[in-house]
Scaffold this active site. Sequence first.
Site, mmCIF file in Angstrom:
data_model
loop_
_atom_site.group_PDB
_atom_site.id
_atom_site.type_symbol
_atom_site.label_atom_id
_atom_site.label_comp_id
_atom_site.label_asym_id
_atom_site.label_seq_id
_atom_site.Cartn_x
_atom_site.Cartn_y
_atom_site.Cartn_z
ATOM 1 N N THR A 148 0.839 -1.197 0.000
ATOM 2 C CA THR A 148 0.000 0.000 0.000
ATOM 3 C C THR A 148 0.879 1.253 0.000
ATOM 4 O O THR A 148 0.394 2.342 0.323
ATOM 5 C CB THR A 148 -0.928 0.028 1.236
ATOM 6 O OG1 THR A 148 -0.140 -0.071 2.423
ATOM 7 C CG2 THR A 148 -1.917 -1.122 1.190
ATOM 8 N N ALA A 149 2.156 1.105 -0.358
ATOM 9 C CA ALA A 149 3.099 2.226 -0.310
ATOM 10 C C ALA A 149 3.235 2.869 -1.686
ATOM 11 O O ALA A 149 2.513 3.823 -2.000
ATOM 12 C CB ALA A 149 4.449 1.743 0.215
ATOM 13 N N ARG A 150 4.117 2.338 -2.519
ATOM 14 C CA ARG A 150 4.316 2.839 -3.874
ATOM 15 C C ARG A 150 4.539 1.660 -4.817
ATOM 16 O O ARG A 150 5.242 0.705 -4.491
ATOM 17 C CB ARG A 150 5.517 3.798 -3.944
ATOM 18 C CG ARG A 150 5.280 5.136 -3.274
ATOM 19 C CD ARG A 150 4.251 5.962 -4.021
ATOM 20 N NE ARG A 150 3.953 7.220 -3.357
ATOM 21 C CZ ARG A 150 3.101 8.130 -3.828
ATOM 22 N NH1 ARG A 150 2.470 7.909 -4.957
ATOM 23 N NH2 ARG A 150 2.873 9.239 -3.157
ATOM 24 N N GLU A 161 -0.325 3.458 -13.143
ATOM 25 C CA GLU A 161 -1.695 3.733 -12.712
ATOM 26 C C GLU A 161 -2.363 4.687 -13.695
ATOM 27 O O GLU A 161 -1.770 5.706 -14.052
ATOM 28 C CB GLU A 161 -1.687 4.324 -11.295
ATOM 29 C CG GLU A 161 -1.119 3.366 -10.258
ATOM 30 C CD GLU A 161 -1.105 3.941 -8.835
ATOM 31 O OE1 GLU A 161 -1.583 5.087 -8.662
ATOM 32 O OE2 GLU A 161 -0.622 3.261 -7.927
ATOM 33 N N HIS A 209 -5.637 2.507 -5.438
ATOM 34 C CA HIS A 209 -4.864 3.575 -4.806
ATOM 35 C C HIS A 209 -5.765 4.510 -3.997
ATOM 36 O O HIS A 209 -5.778 5.730 -4.207
ATOM 37 C CB HIS A 209 -4.070 4.363 -5.856
ATOM 38 C CG HIS A 209 -2.892 5.087 -5.253
ATOM 39 N ND1 HIS A 209 -1.790 5.461 -5.989
ATOM 40 C CD2 HIS A 209 -2.640 5.508 -3.985
ATOM 41 C CE1 HIS A 209 -0.920 6.076 -5.204
ATOM 42 N NE2 HIS A 209 -1.422 6.120 -3.986
ATOM 43 N N ALA A 259 -6.045 3.887 -0.336
ATOM 44 C CA ALA A 259 -5.861 3.524 1.070
ATOM 45 C C ALA A 259 -6.070 4.716 1.995
ATOM 46 O O ALA A 259 -6.538 4.562 3.122
ATOM 47 C CB ALA A 259 -4.469 2.924 1.291
#
Length: 345
Positions: free
Chosen positions: A254-256, A285, A304, A306
């Site tokens: 859930t970061a990059r 994305e 994307h 979160a």
Amino acid sequence: MPRTQVLVAGDHFVTDALIREALNAELGADALSATTLTLPWPYTPYGRVAEVDEASGDEDSLIAALAGAQVAVTQMAPFTERVLAASDALKLIVCCRGGPVNINVQAATERGIAVCTTPGRNAVAAAEHTVALLLSALRGIPQRHASVQAGEWRSDLYALTECGSELAGSTVGLVGYGAIGRRVARILAAFDATVLVHDPYLPADAEVTSTPLAELLSRSAVVSLHARLSEETRGMIGAAEIAAMPRGATLVNTARGGLVDYPAVVEALGSGQLGAAAFDVYETEPVDPASPLLTAPHTALTPHLAGATVQTAQRAARLAATAVGAYLRGETPPALANPDALAVR
């Protein structure tokens, strides 16, 4: 005392109304004279504008709205070199996000324009979403949901080879231990999971120690990524790292998106080396509709979002208002991205 001219450039997440309400609470309704510019995000995707990234709106509209403004508060407006050069009165930009990717910070610094951010605004939301994805992947909830929707009632899912796994008693490795990683660790502790952390930049007084990445990977039934994307971390989880994880392990990001080699993930899901994967971020994305990740087995995928909660937006506005208040009182504002700009002031 003359009012400070402020441009509130909100969008449909961190809205104009939220920002103005937070500014009034911090400084009083009589301290500021605010104009607004509503940006189209998220109904229109953000993108690159001139030299800045992840921006919404256009330079000309922003330049017009900034006329006479000394302070600007935004999440997505494109503060390019051209915009900054046309905004002689501007002295402070507060960006309602963790990093000012939509602001040319170097150009702002050269003009004595301070740039602040609102780090931690989405830590609660992102941590909770991480755990939700993790549990969804471990228990195959997306696939079970689709099965029930299709009119199935599969008692065969009780077969030992089809059952999911529990967090209790499992070892979870967290790669990165910033605001989000720390909160994830606290949540996992309530599930009776054992948490390992890999973060070479932990402060000396941290409550945990950093485990070498190779050891963390080899010991963790679940690996969750919370590192910043840099040249050092780009592609840090690839085929070799996935192969080092226990067979059937779960990978969460859930970061990059740039932290992960997604083709390697697809291959590992197909072979069973990865038992499941859960992602909110991707290398590209939006995800290409032809991407094999979309049809890979045992995945839980979200687009994307979160950090997308009502409380995140409210918190971002409050943190931004705090920065504006500090600056106007002559204090060094929090989360200042370019301290050298104050010397020019």
